[in-house]
Design an enzyme around this catalytic site. Structure first.
Site, PDB file in Angstrom:
ATOM      1  N   ARG A  91      30.266  77.651  47.167  1.00  0.00           N
ATOM      2  CA  ARG A  91      29.485  76.428  47.093  1.00  0.00           C
ATOM      3  C   ARG A  91      29.234  75.851  48.486  1.00  0.00           C
ATOM      4  O   ARG A  91      28.196  75.289  48.756  1.00  0.00           O
ATOM      5  CB  ARG A  91      30.238  75.411  46.226  1.00  0.00           C
ATOM      6  CG  ARG A  91      29.557  74.071  46.074  1.00  0.00           C
ATOM      7  CD  ARG A  91      30.371  73.145  45.170  1.00  0.00           C
ATOM      8  NE  ARG A  91      30.353  73.577  43.793  1.00  0.00           N
ATOM      9  CZ  ARG A  91      31.423  73.657  43.002  1.00  0.00           C
ATOM     10  NH1 ARG A  91      32.612  73.356  43.451  1.00  0.00           N
ATOM     11  NH2 ARG A  91      31.306  74.052  41.749  1.00  0.00           N
ATOM     12  N   TYR A  92      30.231  75.974  49.356  1.00  0.00           N
ATOM     13  CA  TYR A  92      30.148  75.436  50.714  1.00  0.00           C
ATOM     14  C   TYR A  92      29.956  76.594  51.686  1.00  0.00           C
ATOM     15  O   TYR A  92      30.386  77.709  51.412  1.00  0.00           O
ATOM     16  CB  TYR A  92      31.447  74.708  51.064  1.00  0.00           C
ATOM     17  CG  TYR A  92      31.789  73.553  50.163  1.00  0.00           C
ATOM     18  CD1 TYR A  92      31.041  72.376  50.200  1.00  0.00           C
ATOM     19  CD2 TYR A  92      32.855  73.623  49.286  1.00  0.00           C
ATOM     20  CE1 TYR A  92      31.366  71.304  49.389  1.00  0.00           C
ATOM     21  CE2 TYR A  92      33.192  72.554  48.474  1.00  0.00           C
ATOM     22  CZ  TYR A  92      32.442  71.390  48.527  1.00  0.00           C
ATOM     23  OH  TYR A  92      32.770  70.337  47.729  1.00  0.00           O
ATOM     24  N   ARG A  95      33.548  78.443  53.142  1.00  0.00           N
ATOM     25  CA  ARG A  95      34.725  78.781  52.341  1.00  0.00           C
ATOM     26  C   ARG A  95      34.331  79.163  50.924  1.00  0.00           C
ATOM     27  O   ARG A  95      33.349  78.650  50.397  1.00  0.00           O
ATOM     28  CB  ARG A  95      35.734  77.625  52.306  1.00  0.00           C
ATOM     29  CG  ARG A  95      35.171  76.288  51.841  1.00  0.00           C
ATOM     30  CD  ARG A  95      35.955  75.170  52.531  1.00  0.00           C
ATOM     31  NE  ARG A  95      35.706  73.832  51.999  1.00  0.00           N
ATOM     32  CZ  ARG A  95      34.677  73.064  52.352  1.00  0.00           C
ATOM     33  NH1 ARG A  95      33.742  73.519  53.159  1.00  0.00           N
ATOM     34  NH2 ARG A  95      34.564  71.847  51.870  1.00  0.00           N
ATOM     35  N   CYS A 104      47.675  80.654  33.738  1.00  0.00           N
ATOM     36  CA  CYS A 104      48.531  79.672  34.414  1.00  0.00           C
ATOM     37  C   CYS A 104      49.895  79.691  33.733  1.00  0.00           C
ATOM     38  O   CYS A 104      49.993  80.021  32.558  1.00  0.00           O
ATOM     39  CB  CYS A 104      47.953  78.266  34.285  1.00  0.00           C
ATOM     40  SG  CYS A 104      46.287  78.134  34.955  1.00  0.00           S
ATOM     41  N   CYS A 108      47.451  72.555  31.645  1.00  0.00           N
ATOM     42  CA  CYS A 108      47.337  71.103  31.733  1.00  0.00           C
ATOM     43  C   CYS A 108      46.284  70.642  30.733  1.00  0.00           C
ATOM     44  O   CYS A 108      45.210  71.246  30.660  1.00  0.00           O
ATOM     45  CB  CYS A 108      46.931  70.715  33.147  1.00  0.00           C
ATOM     46  SG  CYS A 108      47.927  71.566  34.390  1.00  0.00           S
ATOM     47  N   CYS A 111      42.794  69.980  32.136  1.00  0.00           N
ATOM     48  CA  CYS A 111      42.267  70.995  33.063  1.00  0.00           C
ATOM     49  C   CYS A 111      40.746  71.018  33.094  1.00  0.00           C
ATOM     50  O   CYS A 111      40.094  71.071  32.065  1.00  0.00           O
ATOM     51  CB  CYS A 111      42.778  72.373  32.662  1.00  0.00           C
ATOM     52  SG  CYS A 111      42.091  73.685  33.683  1.00  0.00           S
ATOM     53  N   ARG A 113      39.032  73.489  34.196  1.00  0.00           N
ATOM     54  CA  ARG A 113      38.536  74.835  33.875  1.00  0.00           C
ATOM     55  C   ARG A 113      39.088  75.289  32.528  1.00  0.00           C
ATOM     56  O   ARG A 113      39.295  76.473  32.297  1.00  0.00           O
ATOM     57  CB  ARG A 113      38.949  75.830  34.963  1.00  0.00           C
ATOM     58  CG  ARG A 113      38.313  75.568  36.304  1.00  0.00           C
ATOM     59  CD  ARG A 113      38.161  76.827  37.145  1.00  0.00           C
ATOM     60  NE  ARG A 113      37.526  76.465  38.400  1.00  0.00           N
ATOM     61  CZ  ARG A 113      38.190  76.277  39.545  1.00  0.00           C
ATOM     62  NH1 ARG A 113      39.488  76.470  39.595  1.00  0.00           N
ATOM     63  NH2 ARG A 113      37.533  75.914  40.626  1.00  0.00           N
ATOM     64  N   ASP A 274      37.657  65.402  36.028  1.00  0.00           N
ATOM     65  CA  ASP A 274      36.332  65.951  35.748  1.00  0.00           C
ATOM     66  C   ASP A 274      35.979  65.762  34.282  1.00  0.00           C
ATOM     67  O   ASP A 274      36.848  65.513  33.444  1.00  0.00           O
ATOM     68  CB  ASP A 274      36.318  67.436  36.121  1.00  0.00           C
ATOM     69  CG  ASP A 274      36.461  67.633  37.620  1.00  0.00           C
ATOM     70  OD1 ASP A 274      35.717  66.971  38.367  1.00  0.00           O
ATOM     71  OD2 ASP A 274      37.324  68.427  38.040  1.00  0.00           O
ATOM     72  N   ASP A 311      34.427  65.526  42.075  1.00  0.00           N
ATOM     73  CA  ASP A 311      33.568  66.709  42.104  1.00  0.00           C
ATOM     74  C   ASP A 311      32.309  66.327  41.332  1.00  0.00           C
ATOM     75  O   ASP A 311      32.378  66.053  40.129  1.00  0.00           O
ATOM     76  CB  ASP A 311      34.289  67.895  41.452  1.00  0.00           C
ATOM     77  CG  ASP A 311      34.333  69.089  42.376  1.00  0.00           C
ATOM     78  OD1 ASP A 311      33.234  69.541  42.777  1.00  0.00           O
ATOM     79  OD2 ASP A 311      35.438  69.550  42.692  1.00  0.00           O
ATOM     80  N   LYS A 318      32.246  68.136  46.318  1.00  0.00           N
ATOM     81  CA  LYS A 318      33.113  66.956  46.268  1.00  0.00           C
ATOM     82  C   LYS A 318      32.541  65.832  47.118  1.00  0.00           C
ATOM     83  O   LYS A 318      31.963  66.077  48.167  1.00  0.00           O
ATOM     84  CB  LYS A 318      34.497  67.318  46.792  1.00  0.00           C
ATOM     85  CG  LYS A 318      35.268  68.241  45.873  1.00  0.00           C
ATOM     86  CD  LYS A 318      36.608  68.616  46.499  1.00  0.00           C
ATOM     87  CE  LYS A 318      37.271  69.747  45.741  1.00  0.00           C
ATOM     88  NZ  LYS A 318      36.476  70.990  45.683  1.00  0.00           N
TER      89      LYS A 318
HETATM   90  C1  LIG Z   1      36.964  72.098  45.863  1.00  0.00           C
HETATM   91  C2  LIG Z   1      36.281  73.308  46.284  1.00  0.00           C
HETATM   92  C3  LIG Z   1      36.526  73.877  47.539  1.00  0.00           C
HETATM   93  C4  LIG Z   1      37.529  73.301  48.512  1.00  0.00           C
HETATM   94  O1  LIG Z   1      37.060  72.138  49.080  1.00  0.00           O
HETATM   95  P1  LIG Z   1      37.891  71.458  50.260  1.00  0.00           P
HETATM   96  O2  LIG Z   1      37.170  70.168  50.456  1.00  0.00           O
HETATM   97  O3  LIG Z   1      37.797  72.380  51.428  1.00  0.00           O
HETATM   98  O4  LIG Z   1      39.292  71.313  49.794  1.00  0.00           O
HETATM   99  C5  LIG Z   1      35.821  74.993  47.915  1.00  0.00           C
HETATM  100  N1  LIG Z   1      34.932  75.556  47.085  1.00  0.00           N
HETATM  101  C6  LIG Z   1      34.673  75.035  45.871  1.00  0.00           C
HETATM  102  C7  LIG Z   1      33.672  75.707  45.007  1.00  0.00           C
HETATM  103  C8  LIG Z   1      35.339  73.900  45.425  1.00  0.00           C
HETATM  104  O5  LIG Z   1      35.102  73.412  44.207  1.00  0.00           O
HETATM  105  S1  SF4 Z   2      44.694  72.326  36.097  1.00  0.00           S
HETATM  106 FE1  SF4 Z   2      43.957  74.090  34.895  1.00  0.00          FE
HETATM  107  S2  SF4 Z   2      43.872  75.789  36.352  1.00  0.00           S
HETATM  108 FE2  SF4 Z   2      45.208  74.213  37.261  1.00  0.00          FE
HETATM  109  S3  SF4 Z   2      47.311  74.743  36.592  1.00  0.00           S
HETATM  110 FE3  SF4 Z   2      46.502  73.260  35.117  1.00  0.00          FE
HETATM  111  S4  SF4 Z   2      45.644  74.563  33.482  1.00  0.00           S
HETATM  112 FE4  SF4 Z   2      45.855  75.889  35.278  1.00  0.00          FE
END
Ligand SMILES: *Cc1c(COP(=O)(O)O)cnc(C)c1O
Ligand code: SF4
Length: 348
Positions: A91-92, A95, A104, A108, A111, A113, A274, A311, A318
């Site tokens: 996305r960025y 990174r 996991c 959670c 979560c 995801r 989220d 996010d 973010k």
């Molecule tokens: C959150 C996230 C990151 C990490 O973001 P930082 O601001 O560097 O902690 C990188 N890629 C994606 C897709 C993310 O959702």
């Molecule tokens: S937030 Fe989601 S991905 Fe992260 S540890 Fe909990 S269940 Fe796993």
């Protein structure tokens, strides 16, 4: 009572006394949709006498999860739209996320995801998929950092982790490898010499971001596991989700941040929850979140201040959403101090 194995089914939770038998049918319906797992460590942390226990609230499924609101979405932060190859989210510019595993040790209830993780989720990358993900990273010199997340990457065996780390070692432009994990808290014994050796396998700078949400998670065993990581040369940062009924209180949140700093973990992000399906009971308004976060400033050490982030739904990344202390423009500002008093800048 400490269970010897993780609890993964609605019926296990009833037998363990964590949910009332009359809720079994609705919890089974939750279990059909979202994965459940509580490690013995997490089970032992739950106070069964407290019906509002903040640990139980994070991990024990709740019938409220069956309620999905129209603004909730299966992919709330738009991972899919930014996934060029399986397992990579880019996305960025500098990174990428590398999602090698979708399992996991705990699931959670909030979560983000939750539709992708779990035994029925996207699984673990097969060797050829992992090679394709590494080839994508190798082909893009702008990728400076690789963030292993998922799922929880520290559920991988040291042998498989070491293989991933060796793959990353061969990519000179990757300087930083970051792990996002809950393992040091929920399964601290996994952080042993072989795990640490695997993490060292890339020869890169490795950062560990620990996910924890309540000071009671930072047990002696958790702190010792983190100390093993920091002593091995891995700087640690923290990641917390601001959750109704868990840490939506400046005292609790401040105590958690102090626990991190005492453990040599620098508070990093405080996430606004989220819009994941069935998580409305955890969310608060952003203005309420801002009030809680502002109450930390000045009252506890600057080392203990996390950055409050959202996010943006749809994959826009973010954004920092803490209240600004400064208002005004044109060279004339009003700045509020930690007691809430306003001061002109420059002074009149
Ligand atoms: C959150 C996230 C990151 C990490 O973001 P930082 O601001 O560097 O902690 C990188 N890629 C994606 C897709 C993310 O959702
Ligand atoms: S937030 Fe989601 S991905 Fe992260 S540890 Fe909990 S269940 Fe796993």
């Amino acid at each position: 009572m400490t269970a010897a194995r993780s609890l993964k089914a609605a019926d296990d939770l009833v037998s363990a006394g964590l949910i009332e038998p009359e809720k079994l049918a609705s919890i089974r319906a939750v279990a059909d949709r979202y994965a459940i797992a509580l490690t013995p460590t997490v089970v032992s942390l739950i106070d069964r006498m407290d019906r509002q226990d903040p640990i139980a609230r994070q991990f024990v499924p709740d019938p409220a999860e069956l309620l999905t609101t129209p603004d909730e979405h299966a992919d709330p932060i738009g991972d899919q739209a930014h996934s060029p190859v399986k397992g990579v989210v880019h996305r960025y510019p500098d990174r990428v996320l590398l999602k090698a595993v979708h399992i996991c040790p705990v699931y959670c209830r909030f979560c983000f995801r939750r539709e992708m993780v779990g035994p029925q989720g996207d699984g673990t990358l097969a060797p050829d998929e992992l090679s394709a993900a590494l080839a994508y990273i190798r082909g893009r010199p702008e990728i400076w950092e690789v963030i292993l997340t998922g799922g929880d990457p520290l559920v991988l065996s040291p042998r498989r982790l070491a293989a991933i780390m060796r793959g990353l070692a061969e990519i000179p432009h990757v300087k930083i490898v970051r792990f996002h994990t809950r393992v040091p808290v929920v399964e601290p014994d996994r952080i042993d010499a072989s795990m640490i050796a695997a993490l060292k396998e890339s020869g890169k700078v490795v950062y560990i971001a620990l996910h924890a949400n309540h000071p009671r998670e930072m047990t002696d065993a958790a702190r010792a596991a983190c100390a093993r990581l920091v002593d091995a040369g891995f700087p640690m940062v923290s990641q917390t989700v601001l959750l109704r009924g868990v840490n939506d209180d400046p005292t609790v949140l401040g105590d958690l941040m102090k626990c991190f700093v005492e453990t040599r973990i620098k508070p990093y992000y405080l996430h606004h929850p989220d819009l994941a399906p069935g998580t409305g009971h955890f969310r608060m308004d952003i203005a309420e979140g801002q009030r809680i976060v502002s109450a930390l400033r000045g009252n506890i050490s600057g080392l203990c201040q996390p950055t409050y982030v959202l996010d943006i739904p749809g994959g826009h990344g973010k954004a920092v959403i803490g209240e600004s202390a400064v208002r005004g423009d044109g060279g004339c500002y009003s700045v509020s101090d930690f007691r809430g008093e306003e001061h002109a800048y420059p002074p009149k």
